[in-house]
Write an enzyme that holds these catalytic residues in place. Sequence first.
Site, short mmCIF file in Angstrom:
data_model
loop_
_atom_site.label_atom_id
_atom_site.label_comp_id
_atom_site.label_asym_id
_atom_site.label_seq_id
_atom_site.Cartn_x
_atom_site.Cartn_y
_atom_site.Cartn_z
N SER B 162 -21.31 -38.40 29.04
CA SER B 162 -22.64 -38.19 28.26
C SER B 162 -22.64 -38.50 26.35
CB SER B 162 -23.58 -36.65 28.50
OG SER B 162 -23.48 -36.25 29.78
N GLU B 245 -20.53 -24.07 27.68
CA GLU B 245 -20.64 -25.69 28.05
C GLU B 245 -22.15 -24.69 29.27
OE1 GLU B 245 -19.29 -28.00 30.91
OE2 GLU B 245 -20.60 -29.94 30.39
C1 FAD Z 1 -25.69 -35.37 34.41
C2 FAD Z 1 -24.56 -35.07 33.75
C3 FAD Z 1 -23.38 -35.38 32.76
C4 FAD Z 1 -21.71 -35.12 32.83
N1 FAD Z 1 -21.78 -35.59 31.34
C5 FAD Z 1 -19.99 -35.07 31.43
C6 FAD Z 1 -19.95 -35.26 29.82
O1 FAD Z 1 -20.35 -35.27 28.76
N2 FAD Z 1 -18.35 -35.03 30.06
C7 FAD Z 1 -17.79 -34.78 31.31
O2 FAD Z 1 -16.17 -34.64 30.86
N3 FAD Z 1 -18.31 -34.44 32.59
C8 FAD Z 1 -19.58 -34.87 32.97
N4 FAD Z 1 -19.66 -34.84 33.87
C9 FAD Z 1 -19.19 -34.85 35.03
C10 FAD Z 1 -19.09 -33.05 35.85
O3 FAD Z 1 -18.28 -31.52 34.80
C11 FAD Z 1 -18.47 -33.29 36.78
O4 FAD Z 1 -19.81 -34.11 38.07
C12 FAD Z 1 -18.72 -32.30 37.60
O5 FAD Z 1 -17.64 -31.57 37.81
C13 FAD Z 1 -18.18 -32.06 39.54
O6 FAD Z 1 -17.03 -33.32 39.35
P1 FAD Z 1 -17.26 -34.39 40.46
O7 FAD Z 1 -18.23 -35.06 40.05
O8 FAD Z 1 -15.70 -34.67 40.46
O9 FAD Z 1 -17.64 -33.63 41.98
P2 FAD Z 1 -16.83 -32.64 42.88
O10 FAD Z 1 -15.89 -32.46 42.02
O11 FAD Z 1 -16.17 -34.00 43.57
O12 FAD Z 1 -17.37 -32.21 43.60
C14 FAD Z 1 -18.12 -33.06 45.28
C15 FAD Z 1 -18.83 -32.04 45.96
O13 FAD Z 1 -18.15 -31.09 46.70
C16 FAD Z 1 -18.59 -29.78 45.74
N5 FAD Z 1 -17.21 -28.35 45.86
C17 FAD Z 1 -15.84 -29.36 45.05
N6 FAD Z 1 -15.06 -28.65 44.95
C18 FAD Z 1 -15.81 -27.61 45.82
C19 FAD Z 1 -15.34 -26.06 45.88
N7 FAD Z 1 -13.81 -25.10 45.83
N8 FAD Z 1 -15.56 -25.13 47.09
C20 FAD Z 1 -17.04 -25.32 47.00
N9 FAD Z 1 -17.72 -26.84 47.18
C21 FAD Z 1 -16.71 -27.54 46.49
C22 FAD Z 1 -18.98 -30.26 44.74
O14 FAD Z 1 -20.20 -28.41 44.67
C23 FAD Z 1 -19.62 -31.02 45.20
O15 FAD Z 1 -21.85 -30.67 45.52
C24 FAD Z 1 -21.40 -34.48 34.37
C25 FAD Z 1 -22.05 -35.04 35.06
C26 FAD Z 1 -23.43 -35.46 35.01
C27 FAD Z 1 -24.23 -35.65 36.32
#
Ligand code: FAD
Lengths: 386, 411
Positions: B162, B245
């Site tokens: 972001s 955060e």
């Molecule tokens: C609007 C927005 C702003 C963001 N801004 C930033 C930022 O500024 N900087 C930054 O570094 N990141 C940022 N993010 C990233 C955010 O932190 C990640 O998207 C988030 O941590 C999830 O990781 P992923 O997208 O890889 O999903 P994944 O980890 O691949 O998850 C996919 C699905 O699997 C589920 N899942 C994963 N592991 C498990 C588990 N152990 N048990 C049960 N369910 C599980 C998740 O809940 C999700 O539903 C942002 C995300 C959004 C949406």
Amino acid sequence: MTPQPSAALSATAPPDLLYSEAEEDLRTAVRSLLTHRGAPTTVLAGAESGRPYDAELWRSLAAGIGTAGLLVPDKLGGQGATARETAVVLEELGRAVAPVPQLTSAVLAVTALLGCDTGDAEVAAPLAALAEGRRVGALAVPLTTPPGGRPAATVRAAAGRRPLLSGEITAVAGAAGADLLLVPADTGLYAVDTGAEGVRITPVTSLDLTRPLARVTLAEAPGSLLAGPGRARDAVDAALLTGAGLLASEQLGVAEWCLEETVRYTGERRQFGRPVGSFQALKHRLAALWLEVASARAVARNAADALATGSPDTAVAVAVAQSYCGEVAVRAAQECVQLHGGIGMTWEHPAHLYLKRAKSAELALGTPGRHRAALARLVDLPGPPD
Amino acid sequence: MSPTDPGPAASADREAVDAAGLRARTAALLAAHDPATTPRPDFLRARFDAGLAWVHFPEGLGGLGAPRALQAVVDAGLAAAGAPGNDPRRIGIGLGMAAPTLLQYGTEEQKRRFLRPLWTGEEVWCQLFSEPGAGSDLAALATRAVRDGDGWRVDGQKVWTSGAHLARWAILLARTDPTVPKHAGLTYFVCDMTDPGVEVRPLRQITGEAEFNEVFLTGVRIPDAHRLGAVGEGWKVARTTLMNERVAIGGSGAPGEAGEGGMLGLVTGTWRGRPELRTHDLHQRLLRLWVEAEAARLTGERLRQQLRRGRPGPEGSGLKLSFARLNQELSGLEVELLAEDGLAYGDWTMTRPEVVDFTGRDAGYRYLRAKGNSIEGGTSEVLLNIVAERVLGLPPEPRTDKDLPWKDLPR
Ligand SMILES: Cc1cc2nc3c(=O)[nH]c(=O)nc-3n(C[C@H](O)[C@H](O)[C@H](O)COP(=O)(O)OP(=O)(O)OC[C@H]3O[C@@H](n4cnc5c(N)ncnc54)[C@H](O)[C@@H]3O)c2cc1C
């Protein structure tokens, strides 16, 4: 931009949602008494024996610790505490599904009496007796009556030197085992001795084994007038509002026990070579329940504090607490049964006592839906025009 | 203690940072720097130097070491005088995540260099944590930092960043040792976003705009003086950031803040103003959500009271869960309530917003943006895991990824 609805937003001092040291001390005293004397097996045995409540336990609580008189000022024979302390006691009683008349006598009956003229000996004498735990009282209204609800005036008083009351009231909690009934009738609130002629109390086989209901039948039973119709209505309303607000703390205690016990059990019970509590499907349910219980605590504390301080937001706080905590307690008890598997379905395991208490309490003093309807009026969120 | 209460003589020093003392300091700041004539950056710098930026921070770093709750006294005084603010919506990541981490792990020099322009908003920060292969499993990240003379060279790809397009600095988590288990091989850095090796590309979101980005790091140079915490201790430092955060997101105007603030206030405003839209079904759902929002507000208030007493409760981890769910349900209800108007959408144009405002724009935007609330800053699923294991103490899932060297993990 948003119109400011009345009570909910008034800028009074924020409520104290924590527990004071004195409140924690009171909790410790009650909990230690209950762990020694109120084990679930005792509770179940007592319920099966047909005793309406545990008289010995009640004596220790009421007279020993002084919980019967918490809401009553010192000069009227009580402890001069507030709804906040009472709420803490009810949390503990909920945790133990303790079969004692704290809610029915020390909250509902006592608050109704406090709404009458306490300068009058006819009021002060029974009040002191209830506050000191010498006698047990019950407010003779159906347990389902919500705050502000008008129980159908089924009891009539025939005027005379000594008024004689006739009528029937169903689903009265705490009537069986009570010494004194506070009976709302057409011409006011009356005190009726349960030992008097013309009084019949018929126990009802109740869903909640630990707070059994009874039908009260009065046939020209002698009563003494406590308050005329106007004041009686206010007194009963205040009792129902206080009762509903504090019931939330009892519901919190029920939910808390169910959560703790289920976390403990699922952490120990092994299937598929690992504790069942390590399966994420269960962990997420328990974590979600934990969040609800944590929120129920804030909401119940808010209601208790509002009642204790006479906050202008009391009606909102009580409606919120009842719509929230009633459902949380039921969900917690249901999860408790389900996540225990077969053992949760047995008569032997205490889970059913909590489920029965939780489900009955959800209907008591207004269902969550009724409280939301009250809220709609209180915070100016009216329904669609018909 | 009331302002007229003389108080014990010995506490003269401490009195300077009680409510009365803060009121006096605020008045002095306003007298020396008339907000009507002082340029905004000058005023904000003066406010920082007077210790009135965040009163709970240490002296010399924008604070006075005062109780956090007393910030409200300063804010009220400045607002009444029409003083300019630092627009937290623009610098949320700096204020909510970078600052507390710098405060806890930064060297004296780092704190002095970074905190002032961070707070005044002259320097915007972003968070280079998530990667295409490491989201919830953040500790698995692959961006490499290798020693290079007196500094480090960083290569890798970050995603969902972001505000990277606005940022001067980034907090960066990178792998410095692939031969140890994943949590042990990480180090935390401050990354200069103007380095020629940093490339920022917009990622368009479901709302139409691009608030976040993908960031490519190619041979980025970071001096060792910009390392935060020890080499290999990056995970520990990052946990401070992540905890803050969640508090920042979960606390950013809980749906029922101050009675009916936030998303709840928008829905109830429409409800009261447009009776023709009401239905019985929506009424029941609205009342239910009103109660739940009030419960979340009180839970947050209770947490603040516990913190003030110095006894933080575990409720904090739950607040973000409630916040995300309520924002999503309320914004969904609002779209339904608006009927025909709910079918329209403000603007799908691809823009690069300068601020993030969950309750801004139109109902359709709010509905879509709220979907991110249960993903950003730790997904709701992951937060439930955390509550179950750390708060309730339930046994962890059997795991195979914790003890193997990172380089040997299946990918
Ligand atoms: C609007 C927005 C702003 C963001 N801004 C930033 C930022 O500024 N900087 C930054 O570094 N990141 C940022 N993010 C990233 C955010 O932190 C990640 O998207 C988030 O941590 C999830 O990781 P992923 O997208 O890889 O999903 P994944 O980890 O691949 O998850 C996919 C699905 O699997 C589920 N899942 C994963 N592991 C498990 C588990 N152990 N048990 C049960 N369910 C599980 C998740 O809940 C999700 O539903 C942002 C995300 C959004 C949406």
